[in-house]
Design a protein around this motif. Structure first.
Motif, PDB file in Angstrom:
ATOM      1  N   ILE A 296      28.113  10.294  69.696  1.00 47.53           N
ATOM      2  CA  ILE A 296      27.505   9.116  69.276  1.00 47.53           C
ATOM      3  C   ILE A 296      26.616   8.953  68.442  1.00 47.53           C
ATOM      4  CG2 ILE A 296      26.160   6.817  69.888  1.00 47.53           C
ATOM      5  CD1 ILE A 296      27.699   7.073  72.796  1.00 47.53           C
ATOM      6  N   MET A 297      25.714  10.055  68.479  1.00 44.93           N
ATOM      7  CA  MET A 297      24.635  10.684  67.527  1.00 44.93           C
ATOM      8  C   MET A 297      25.208  11.096  66.395  1.00 44.93           C
ATOM      9  SD  MET A 297      21.849   9.551  68.875  1.00 44.93           S
ATOM     10  CE  MET A 297      20.778  10.268  67.554  1.00 44.93           C
ATOM     11  N   LEU A 298      26.369  11.775  66.290  1.00 43.82           N
ATOM     12  CA  LEU A 298      27.189  12.396  65.288  1.00 43.82           C
ATOM     13  C   LEU A 298      27.564  11.281  64.171  1.00 43.82           C
ATOM     14  CD1 LEU A 298      28.197  14.867  63.711  1.00 43.82           C
ATOM     15  CD2 LEU A 298      30.267  14.681  64.951  1.00 43.82           C
ATOM     16  N   SER A 299      28.105   9.993  64.872  1.00 45.27           N
ATOM     17  CA  SER A 299      28.474   9.131  64.215  1.00 45.27           C
ATOM     18  C   SER A 299      27.423   8.416  63.159  1.00 45.27           C
ATOM     19  CB  SER A 299      29.119   8.062  65.162  1.00 45.27           C
ATOM     20  OG  SER A 299      28.016   7.221  66.000  1.00 45.27           O
ATOM     21  N   LEU A 300      26.310   8.571  63.343  1.00 37.30           N
ATOM     22  CA  LEU A 300      25.003   8.211  62.483  1.00 37.30           C
ATOM     23  C   LEU A 300      25.447   8.492  61.097  1.00 37.30           C
ATOM     24  CD1 LEU A 300      22.022   8.132  64.946  1.00 37.30           C
ATOM     25  CD2 LEU A 300      23.172   6.263  64.006  1.00 37.30           C
ATOM     26  N   PHE A 301      25.938  10.129  60.860  1.00 32.54           N
ATOM     27  CA  PHE A 301      26.002  10.503  59.745  1.00 32.54           C
ATOM     28  C   PHE A 301      27.366   9.999  58.875  1.00 32.54           C
ATOM     29  CE2 PHE A 301      23.563  13.461  62.492  1.00 32.54           C
ATOM     30  CZ  PHE A 301      22.340  13.456  61.703  1.00 32.54           C
ATOM     31  N   LEU A 302      28.183   9.411  59.698  1.00 37.69           N
ATOM     32  CA  LEU A 302      29.409   8.866  59.005  1.00 37.69           C
ATOM     33  C   LEU A 302      29.247   7.359  58.477  1.00 37.69           C
ATOM     34  CD1 LEU A 302      31.784  10.176  61.693  1.00 37.69           C
ATOM     35  CD2 LEU A 302      31.256  11.303  59.528  1.00 37.69           C
ATOM     36  N   PRO A 303      29.405   7.418  57.181  1.00 42.34           N
ATOM     37  CA  PRO A 303      29.224   5.967  56.694  1.00 42.34           C
ATOM     38  C   PRO A 303      30.246   4.966  57.127  1.00 42.34           C
ATOM     39  CG  PRO A 303      29.105   7.309  54.973  1.00 42.34           C
ATOM     40  CD  PRO A 303      29.454   8.447  56.042  1.00 42.34           C
ATOM     41  N   GLY A 304      30.189   3.870  57.514  1.00 44.41           N
ATOM     42  CA  GLY A 304      30.850   2.902  58.093  1.00 44.41           C
ATOM     43  C   GLY A 304      32.054   2.644  57.011  1.00 44.41           C
TER      44      GLY A 304
END
Length: 280
Positions: free
Chosen positions: A112-120
């Motif tokens: 979930i924290m890794l998804s912070l680095f993926l632009p929507g």
């Protein structure tokens, strides 16, 4: 009897700065309001003058002919449905990830924290392909499902931090009395987490209400446009009609729901956000 503290010079300076900041926010709103009560000739003659005669018919025109009334109802349906479904999943996920112990919990949090680095924006194309294959495009209900099932890390962390700060005594007592996990969740955790849940709900409401990209991409029928897309379409119409006073009336109509929500719940927003941050 409390002694009144004497204001220093810097206190006065900071108050003046805050007053100027508040005026810079309020002035555009007031300006749009009185511009919406003008006629078009008055607007083009002098944008700073007050209206000589209040043209309340501009609001009627914006509501009917420009479709702001229809789009506002569409928006309330979209926002209401998305809010109910997504808030349930966010609360359930936050409870599972902060109050329950199971294997792989830390791995899930890490992903979930890794998804912070993926632009929507990277998920835009696959999401559209999936929505098209499921025949959910050009549907407000399909848009509700898309908005609700895509969990936001910010809301999950905010509510999760709040739930983590809750004492475990009542939860353990409920388990001893024979309550199931779902009963503990619904009768103990949810009532105790009400400030945090309301805070997340208000943030979600503002996010969904102002959402433009999703409705703009997935809705092709003008009868289903949300208020953000309708505002964009009305702005494009100004290239041919130059009916700016009616557009300003539409802007005021669009602002009413979010202003009401903020005025009613602004104290709860601050209390919920800061309480979760301090205790977590």
């Amino acid at each position: 009897m409390k002694l009144k503290e004497k204001m220093t010079f810097m206190d006065v300076v900071w108050r003046l700065v805050l007053y100027v900041w508040a005026l810079s926010i309020l002035f555009p709103l007031v300006w749009v309001f009185y511009e919406s009560l003008k006629s078009n000739p008055e607007f083009f003659k002098d944008i700073w003058s007050l209206p000589k005669k209040q043209q309340w018919s501009n609001y009627t025109t914006a509501w009917t002919e420009y479709g702001f009334g229809r789009s506002l109802l569409n928006t309330l349906y979209y926002v209401g449905g998305s809010l109910v479904v997504s808030l349930f999943f966010t609360t359930l996920n936050a409870y599972a990830l902060t109050r329950m112990e199971f294997k792989g919990r830390q791995l899930i949090w890490g992903l979930i924290m890794l998804s912070l680095f993926l632009p929507g924006i990277n998920a835009l194309v696959p999401q559209y392909v999936i929505m098209r294959e499921l025949h959910l495009t050009n549907s407000l209900t399909g848009l509700i499902l898309l908005s609700s099932l895509g969990e936001s890390v910010f809301y999950l962390m905010l509510l999760g931090g709040f739930m983590k700060s809750l004492p475990r005594d009542m939860e353990e007592s409920a388990h001893i009395d024979g309550a199931s996990i779902f009963q503990v969740f619904s009768r103990v955790i949810v009532p105790l987490s009400t400030p945090g849940i309301v805070t997340v709900a208000i943030f979600k409401f503002l996010g969904y209400y102002n959402n433009f990209m999703g409705p703009f991409i997935y809705l092709s029928d003008p009868e289903k446009y949300t208020i953000a897309v309708q505002m964009y379409q009305a702005n494009k119409m100004m290239e041919f009609t130059a009916d700016w006073v009616t557009l300003f009336a539409g802007v005021m109509i669009a602002m009413v729901p979010s202003i009401i929500v903020f005025m009613l719940f602004q104290r709860m927003i601050m209390q919920g956000a800061t309480l979760g941050a301090v205790k977590g």
